[in-house]
Design a protein around this motif. Sequence first.
Motif, PDB file in Angstrom:
ATOM      1  N   UNK A  20       0.802  -1.145  -0.180  1.00 46.12           N
ATOM      2  CA  UNK A  20       0.000  -0.072  -0.126  1.00 46.12           C
ATOM      3  C   UNK A  20       0.938   1.242   0.110  1.00 46.12           C
ATOM      4  N   UNK A  21       1.911   1.213   0.749  1.00 41.82           N
ATOM      5  CA  UNK A  21       2.946   2.274   0.672  1.00 41.82           C
ATOM      6  C   UNK A  21       3.404   2.604  -0.797  1.00 41.82           C
ATOM      7  N   UNK A  22       3.810   1.437  -1.393  1.00 38.95           N
ATOM      8  CA  UNK A  22       4.487   1.800  -2.821  1.00 38.95           C
ATOM      9  C   UNK A  22       3.399   2.612  -3.590  1.00 38.95           C
ATOM     10  N   UNK A  23       2.073   1.836  -3.519  1.00 41.18           N
ATOM     11  CA  UNK A  23       0.918   2.302  -4.489  1.00 41.18           C
ATOM     12  C   UNK A  23       0.782   3.670  -3.954  1.00 41.18           C
ATOM     13  N   UNK A  91      13.140  11.224   5.233  1.00 39.07           N
ATOM     14  CA  UNK A  91      14.153  12.166   4.380  1.00 39.07           C
ATOM     15  C   UNK A  91      13.526  12.321   2.876  1.00 39.07           C
ATOM     16  N   UNK A  92      12.601  11.829   2.303  1.00 40.05           N
ATOM     17  CA  UNK A  92      12.534  11.876   0.839  1.00 40.05           C
ATOM     18  C   UNK A  92      12.033  13.318   0.521  1.00 40.05           C
ATOM     19  N   UNK A 102      13.507   4.563  -0.372  1.00 42.61           N
ATOM     20  CA  UNK A 102      12.071   4.113   0.308  1.00 42.61           C
ATOM     21  C   UNK A 102      11.306   2.869  -0.734  1.00 42.61           C
ATOM     22  N   UNK A 103      11.495   3.003  -1.909  1.00 43.00           N
ATOM     23  CA  UNK A 103      10.823   1.901  -2.895  1.00 43.00           C
ATOM     24  C   UNK A 103      11.626   0.719  -2.521  1.00 43.00           C
ATOM     25  N   UNK A 104      13.078   0.724  -2.689  1.00 43.54           N
ATOM     26  CA  UNK A 104      13.881  -0.305  -2.311  1.00 43.54           C
ATOM     27  C   UNK A 104      13.675  -0.989  -0.828  1.00 43.54           C
TER      28      UNK A 104
END
Length: 126
Positions: A20-23, A91-92, A102-104
């Motif tokens: 859900x975070x990735x989406x 930190x994004x 974050x994606x990785x």
Amino acid sequence: MKTDILSRKADYIGITGSVLCIIHCLITPILLLTSSIFQNSTIRVGYLSLDYVFIGVNIVAVYFATRHYAAPAIKKSLWGFLALFTVALLLEDEAPFFEYLAYAASAGLVITHLLNIKQHKLNHTH
């Protein structure tokens, strides 16, 4: 009793939270640019604050997934990916690199939770 249920479902909760975070991260720029609903600053801030919810969900999931049955390598991987995930989300806004990190890290959490499920099934078949 409730913590036993949470321990058994922790990997699934972690996978769901990470996916859900990735989406969320993939569709946020599109929604911010195309949707008039995000012109309201309260709604926009609330939506963007979901990052903290994902961090919280993943902390709970990793804690309960590693409490009893996880192999040492899986424990270290889950906590390591969680640390990367948390730092990257916090930190994004500082540099684009953190968004990709974050994606990785989120993908790493999903894969490691899947490995933990597989490991648990192999070790606890009756």
